[in-house]
Design a protein around this motif. Structure first.
Motif, PDB file in Angstrom:
ATOM      1  N   PHE A  93      82.833  31.013  58.020  1.00 49.88           N
ATOM      2  CA  PHE A  93      83.226  32.310  57.495  1.00 49.88           C
ATOM      3  C   PHE A  93      83.867  33.155  58.579  1.00 49.88           C
ATOM      4  O   PHE A  93      83.488  33.083  59.742  1.00 49.88           O
ATOM      5  N   LEU A  94      84.829  33.957  58.182  1.00 47.99           N
ATOM      6  CA  LEU A  94      85.406  34.977  59.036  1.00 47.99           C
ATOM      7  C   LEU A  94      84.927  36.310  58.475  1.00 47.99           C
ATOM      8  O   LEU A  94      85.289  36.679  57.349  1.00 47.99           O
ATOM      9  N   ASN A  95      84.079  37.004  59.225  1.00 46.03           N
ATOM     10  CA  ASN A  95      83.526  38.283  58.795  1.00 46.03           C
ATOM     11  C   ASN A  95      84.277  39.418  59.475  1.00 46.03           C
ATOM     12  O   ASN A  95      84.610  39.328  60.655  1.00 46.03           O
ATOM     13  N   ILE A  96      84.523  40.493  58.730  1.00 40.77           N
ATOM     14  CA  ILE A  96      85.230  41.653  59.264  1.00 40.77           C
ATOM     15  C   ILE A  96      84.345  42.886  59.031  1.00 40.77           C
ATOM     16  O   ILE A  96      84.544  43.634  58.074  1.00 40.77           O
ATOM     17  N   PRO A  97      83.331  43.094  59.901  1.00 41.58           N
ATOM     18  CA  PRO A  97      82.415  44.219  59.694  1.00 41.58           C
ATOM     19  C   PRO A  97      83.051  45.564  60.046  1.00 41.58           C
ATOM     20  O   PRO A  97      83.670  45.718  61.091  1.00 41.58           O
ATOM     21  N   LEU A  98      82.905  46.523  59.142  1.00 41.99           N
ATOM     22  CA  LEU A  98      83.321  47.913  59.346  1.00 41.99           C
ATOM     23  C   LEU A  98      82.023  48.710  59.391  1.00 41.99           C
ATOM     24  O   LEU A  98      81.338  48.862  58.371  1.00 41.99           O
ATOM     25  N   ILE A  99      81.665  49.220  60.564  1.00 40.95           N
ATOM     26  CA  ILE A  99      80.311  49.691  60.827  1.00 40.95           C
ATOM     27  C   ILE A  99      80.303  51.144  61.304  1.00 40.95           C
ATOM     28  O   ILE A  99      81.161  51.549  62.083  1.00 40.95           O
ATOM     29  N   VAL A 100      79.279  51.885  60.878  1.00 44.13           N
ATOM     30  CA  VAL A 100      78.936  53.183  61.457  1.00 44.13           C
ATOM     31  C   VAL A 100      77.740  52.932  62.361  1.00 44.13           C
ATOM     32  O   VAL A 100      76.761  52.314  61.946  1.00 44.13           O
ATOM     33  N   GLN A 101      77.825  53.396  63.610  1.00 37.98           N
ATOM     34  CA  GLN A 101      76.752  53.178  64.582  1.00 37.98           C
ATOM     35  C   GLN A 101      76.152  54.515  65.011  1.00 37.98           C
ATOM     36  O   GLN A 101      76.884  55.415  65.415  1.00 37.98           O
ATOM     37  N   LEU A 102      74.829  54.613  64.925  1.00 36.80           N
ATOM     38  CA  LEU A 102      74.107  55.787  65.392  1.00 36.80           C
ATOM     39  C   LEU A 102      73.419  55.406  66.699  1.00 36.80           C
ATOM     40  O   LEU A 102      72.543  54.543  66.710  1.00 36.80           O
ATOM     41  N   HIS A 103      73.818  56.041  67.800  1.00 39.88           N
ATOM     42  CA  HIS A 103      73.296  55.712  69.126  1.00 39.88           C
ATOM     43  C   HIS A 103      72.100  56.597  69.457  1.00 39.88           C
ATOM     44  O   HIS A 103      72.154  57.816  69.296  1.00 39.88           O
ATOM     45  N   ALA A 104      71.025  55.973  69.924  1.00 40.20           N
ATOM     46  CA  ALA A 104      69.818  56.677  70.351  1.00 40.20           C
ATOM     47  C   ALA A 104      69.343  56.023  71.644  1.00 40.20           C
ATOM     48  O   ALA A 104      68.702  54.975  71.613  1.00 40.20           O
ATOM     49  N   GLY A 105      69.702  56.600  72.759  1.00 37.92           N
ATOM     50  CA  GLY A 105      69.376  55.996  74.045  1.00 37.92           C
ATOM     51  C   GLY A 105      70.129  54.695  74.213  1.00 37.92           C
ATOM     52  O   GLY A 105      71.339  54.631  74.039  1.00 37.92           O
ATOM     53  N   GLN A 106      69.402  53.633  74.527  1.00 38.64           N
ATOM     54  CA  GLN A 106      70.034  52.326  74.715  1.00 38.64           C
ATOM     55  C   GLN A 106      70.157  51.547  73.410  1.00 38.64           C
ATOM     56  O   GLN A 106      70.682  50.440  73.393  1.00 38.64           O
ATOM     57  N   PHE A 107      69.677  52.113  72.310  1.00 35.72           N
ATOM     58  CA  PHE A 107      69.739  51.458  71.000  1.00 35.72           C
ATOM     59  C   PHE A 107      70.891  52.012  70.175  1.00 35.72           C
ATOM     60  O   PHE A 107      71.274  53.171  70.302  1.00 35.72           O
ATOM     61  N   ALA A 108      71.436  51.166  69.303  1.00 35.96           N
ATOM     62  CA  ALA A 108      72.415  51.592  68.304  1.00 35.96           C
ATOM     63  C   ALA A 108      71.995  50.993  66.969  1.00 35.96           C
ATOM     64  O   ALA A 108      71.743  49.789  66.872  1.00 35.96           O
ATOM     65  N   PHE A 109      71.869  51.851  65.964  1.00 32.20           N
ATOM     66  CA  PHE A 109      71.515  51.416  64.615  1.00 32.20           C
ATOM     67  C   PHE A 109      72.797  51.372  63.797  1.00 32.20           C
ATOM     68  O   PHE A 109      73.592  52.307  63.823  1.00 32.20           O
ATOM     69  N   LYS A 110      72.985  50.260  63.059  1.00 30.77           N
ATOM     70  CA  LYS A 110      74.284  49.974  62.452  1.00 30.77           C
ATOM     71  C   LYS A 110      74.166  49.711  60.955  1.00 30.77           C
ATOM     72  O   LYS A 110      73.221  49.077  60.508  1.00 30.77           O
ATOM     73  N   ALA A 111      75.165  50.168  60.201  1.00 25.22           N
ATOM     74  CA  ALA A 111      75.271  49.862  58.774  1.00 25.22           C
ATOM     75  C   ALA A 111      76.736  50.029  58.372  1.00 25.22           C
ATOM     76  O   ALA A 111      77.469  50.807  58.977  1.00 25.22           O
TER      77      ALA A 111
END
Length: 192
Positions: A93-111
């Motif tokens: 598969f070729l995936n093309i993710p379009l993501i919003v990232q919320l950064h909190a310190g060294q972590f990033a939460f993605k959806a």
């Protein structure tokens, strides 16, 4: 001291900055409609471009190639008329993710949202390749995950993609009308 390091790293990402992260890793796939062929492991290779719209929020687009091969099955296959020999599936598969990232310190939460292109799908039965013409070439999934950036440019990313669209155009060989393909990827990247 660890809190200060996290604050410093978070402060380094400023609005208007952009980052490129090539990555490589492992993939796990689950296909809900191929019976014993449902689970597979493989490799993932890709890259992501992220633009910081604020100090804490980034928008990213990427390209990931995911190759997966199912467990080999000795006894039965999804088609009743194939009953002997070694059988397995291969997907690319070729995936093309379009993501919003919320950064909190060294972590990033993605959806986000992820168009998926089925570049190759093969069913192997008794050493013979069987076509998979009834599978869709393009699908859509909902990716979500979390990443951790070490004190270097090294980034560890765990991501899951839940399918919106079915993999098959019609009922598959088992008669499962809801044949969907879920993937999980654990990758290591270099952010610059």
């Amino acid at each position: 001291m660890a809190v200060m390091a996290m604050i410093t790293l978070a402060a380094n990402a400023q609005q208007g900055e952009y980052f490129v992260t090539p990555r490589v890793g492992l993939g796990y796939t689950h296909n809900s409609g191929f019976g014993e062929f449902c689970n597979g492991f493989g490799v993932s290779l890709g890259a992501e471009y992220e633009y910081m719209v604020s100090d804490k929020v980034g928008l990213s687009a990427g390209v990931d190639f995911l190759y997966s091969q199912s467990d080999r099955v000795e006894e039965s296959t999804p088609a009743e008329h194939y009953n002997s020999g070694e059988s397995y599936t291969e997907f690319s598969f070729l995936n093309i993710p379009l993501i919003v990232q919320l950064h909190a310190g060294q972590f990033a939460f993605k959806a986000g949202l992820q168009p998926t292109i089925n570049t190759s799908a093969t069913l192997h039965v008794d050493g013979v390749k069987i076509g998979t013409d009834n599978l869709r070439k393009v699908g859509l999934a909902l990716p979500f995950g979390v990443s951790y950036q070490f004190r270097s440019p090294l980034v560890l990313d765990l991501r899951c993609a839940l399918p919106i669209t079915k993999l098959n155009k019609e009922d598959n060989l088992d008669g499962d009308p809801d044949n969907k393909f879920t993937s999980v990827m654990l990758t290591l990247g270099w952010k610059f």
